[in-house]
Write an enzyme that holds these catalytic residues in place. Structure first.
Site, PDB file in Angstrom:
ATOM      1  N   ARG A  43       0.849  -1.188   0.000  1.00 16.22           N
ATOM      2  CA  ARG A  43       0.000   0.000   0.000  1.00 16.22           C
ATOM      3  C   ARG A  43       0.886   1.239   0.000  1.00 16.22           C
ATOM      4  O   ARG A  43       1.602   1.499   0.953  1.00 16.22           O
ATOM      5  CB  ARG A  43      -0.924   0.005   1.223  1.00 16.22           C
ATOM      6  CG  ARG A  43      -1.922   1.156   1.224  1.00 16.22           C
ATOM      7  CD  ARG A  43      -2.926   1.034   2.345  1.00 16.22           C
ATOM      8  NE  ARG A  43      -2.299   1.224   3.649  1.00 16.22           N
ATOM      9  CZ  ARG A  43      -2.956   1.076   4.806  1.00 16.22           C
ATOM     10  NH1 ARG A  43      -4.209   0.692   4.801  1.00 16.22           N
ATOM     11  NH2 ARG A  43      -2.334   1.277   5.948  1.00 16.22           N
ATOM     12  N   SER A 112     -12.609  -4.028   0.919  1.00 20.08           N
ATOM     13  CA  SER A 112     -12.862  -3.564   2.289  1.00 20.08           C
ATOM     14  C   SER A 112     -14.364  -3.397   2.522  1.00 20.08           C
ATOM     15  O   SER A 112     -15.058  -2.829   1.691  1.00 20.08           O
ATOM     16  CB  SER A 112     -12.165  -2.225   2.539  1.00 20.08           C
ATOM     17  OG  SER A 112     -10.766  -2.349   2.424  1.00 20.08           O
ATOM     18  N   LYS A 142      -6.948   5.663   9.076  1.00 17.32           N
ATOM     19  CA  LYS A 142      -8.296   5.440   8.550  1.00 17.32           C
ATOM     20  C   LYS A 142      -9.286   6.362   9.242  1.00 17.32           C
ATOM     21  O   LYS A 142      -9.743   6.083  10.349  1.00 17.32           O
ATOM     22  CB  LYS A 142      -8.706   3.970   8.743  1.00 17.32           C
ATOM     23  CG  LYS A 142      -7.955   2.992   7.851  1.00 17.32           C
ATOM     24  CD  LYS A 142      -8.400   3.145   6.404  1.00 17.32           C
ATOM     25  CE  LYS A 142      -7.716   2.114   5.504  1.00 17.32           C
ATOM     26  NZ  LYS A 142      -8.133   2.260   4.093  1.00 17.32           N
TER      27      LYS A 142
END
Length: 522
Positions: A43, A112, A142
């Site tokens: 990521r 997700s 997040k």
């Protein structure tokens, strides 16, 4: 790579911004791969495309040496450029159906999901191989998570797991799942334990900072692998026995012989009375709100129980509650939660939700209003019940009107979802563990006229489970049987005290006397 054989057990999500100053990105990833990580997701939110491709090539080389998959986050172009094993996308990224068309049928596709509707859509589309459930706990990275009213943590994520469970139990095309968000060595066991239903469990843990930011990534990975493959500490002394129940006398003898320490974190109104009840039955009370000594308590005292009573919650007490939960869970010690008045206000129910997300307790004790409040947090509640805003309590007193079948059903649902023994107090007391239950005659109405009689039932239960007093004195013990003994003793003393008392004042003294007599004169 055969997608069906992919091992999601320990899923590393990279973040190059977290690397310690004396380490490199490849150092951290290499140490993780060499010491147990089973899958890597690359990521990179800020790298330019060419730099991302070069990093993906280097990471793919490390993964290929160990035969584990490399997933690329979001960037389908990068995944195709380096021939990675798959792609993971979020709800706001390229639609999963389009990603599947681009990468073909043989690559791994992950998605997700934060709420049941997203899980339902993923099932309906039928293109993903696994889903990432989260965020499990709050994280710095997040901040745009979509959540329903159940929020984060095992409580919220269990609702997604139930949705997946329905699909996987009836479909040939199974979907795997991993939990992600704030998972580390301190809470991994809790996540695995709570996200495990009879027919569906989480297939792995996705972690970020606890490896990428670790000074020793190898050790951090090994520690996680050990946690994953070792039964949770609080399960090691527990069993469901098929042996005949032992007598109350045998259970009491265990308590007085072991004299367990009952660590109360409770409200100031009941401290004195709870301490006297604990002493009367042969146990030892301590009312400690000094967090620095909790590690010493939990690590050195075998016969000990933590009693958490949320009667007077505050931000400071919440921090103390959570510190105590984490410490006692670490050493597998017994914990009882008294969710005072959580059926009365949403604020108190939120306190209970936060604590049950944070740590694992062994017993939840409350009246039917309080246990009905906790029922609202279970993963099946919305489908099985109607009015979610129903008022269940007036202050600390239950006003819920349920028949016996409904009371038992409520207790069973809470017991199964939170994997606890449930005690429902009232004119008839119910001790419930999964599908087992026992009804026990209550004490006497005079008990309700003395402040602390409800809370100090928690002290008595804490004494019995802290002493592992199921009457058998074996290495493993049945918490359910120990709790039955505590409830039977408590209400027996209440009935006997009422026979001699002239009112609430004399009852309080007589009650302590009867607890003493019933435990010391056998």
């Amino acid at each position: 790579m055969d997608k069906a054989s992919v091992d999601y057990t320990l899923y590393l999500v990279t973040d190059s911004t977290m690397i310690p100053a004396n380490k490199t990105f490849l150092d951290q990833v290499s140490q993780a791969i060499d010491n147990g990580v089973t899958l890597v997701q690359l990521r990179e939110k800020s790298l330019l495309t060419l730099d991302f491709i070069n990093r993906a090539k280097e990471t793919l080389q490390l993964c290929r040496k160990k035969g584990i998959p490399l997933i690329i986050n979001d960037r389908v172009d990068v995944a195709l450029a380096v021939d990675a094993d798959g792609v993971h996308v979020g709800q706001d990224d390229m639609p999963a159906t389009l990603v599947r068309k681009l990468i073909g049928p043989d690559k791994i596709l992950g998605l997700s999901c934060g709420i049941p509707l997203e899980m339902e859509k993923a099932i309906e589309e039928g293109v993903v191989d696994y889903v990432g459930f989260g965020a499990m706990f709050p994280t710095k990275t997040k901040k745009d998570i979509k959540l329903d009213r159940f929020g984060q943590g095992p409580i919220g994520i269990r609702r997604l797991l139930r949705t997946l469970e329905k699909h996987n139990s009836s479909s040939e095309r199974k979907i795997k799942c991993v939990a992600i968000g704030g998972i580390n060595q301190s809470n991994a066991a809790k996540v695995l334990y709570q996200l495990n239903t009879p027919t569906q469990k989480v297939d792995g843990l996705a972690v970020v900072s606890c490896i990428m930011a670790a000074p020793d990534a190898a050790k951090a990975t090994k520690d996680l692998i050990q946690i994953i493959h070792t039964p949770a500490p609080w399960t090691q002394a527990l069993t469901i026995t098929k042996e005949e129940p032992q007598s109350l006398e045998n259970k009491i003898k265990t308590v007085t012989a072991k004299s367990p320490l009952v660590h109360h974190i409770t409200n100031g109104v009941v401290k004195n009375f709870s301490a006297n009840v604990t002493l009367a039955i042969g146990a030892s009370p301590i009312m400690s709100e000094f967090g620095d000594e909790y590690e010493e308590f939990a690590s050195t005292i075998d016969n000990i129980c933590l009693v958490l009573n949320i009667g007077t919650p505050s931000p400071e007490m919440m921090n103390l509650f959570k510190h105590a939960l984490q410490t006692y869970n670490k050493y597998g010690r017994m914990i009882l939660l008294d969710p005072v008045a959580c059926g009365a206000t949403q604020a108190r129910l939120n306190v209970v939700k936060e604590l049950l997300n944070y740590g694992q307790v062994n017993v939840i004790k409350g009246n039917i209003g309080e246990i009905s409040g906790i029922l609202k947090l279970t993963s099946t509640y919305k489908q099985a019940n109607g009015n979610e805003e129903e008022v269940l309590m007036k202050g600390v007193d239950s006003i819920a009107q349920l028949n016996e079948d409904d009371i038992i059903s409520t207790g069973k649902q809470v017991s199964k979802d939170f994997k606890v023994v449930v005690v429902i107090s009232g004119p008839i007391n119910y001790v419930i563990h999964q599908d087992r239950y026992k009804s026990i005659p209550g004490g006497h109405p005079l008990m309700g006229t003395v402040t602390g009689t409800g809370c100090s039932l928690g002290s008595t239960i804490g004494s019995f489970i802290g002493a592992q007093a199921d009457g058998r004195n074996k290495d493993k013990f049945d918490v359910y049987e120990a709790v039955i003994g505590a409830v039977e003793l408590y209400n027996k003393a209440g009935r006997e005290a009422a026979e001699e008392a002239k009112g609430s004042g004399t009852f309080m003294v007589k009650f302590i006397d009867k607890l003493f007599e019933n435990t010391h004169n056998i």
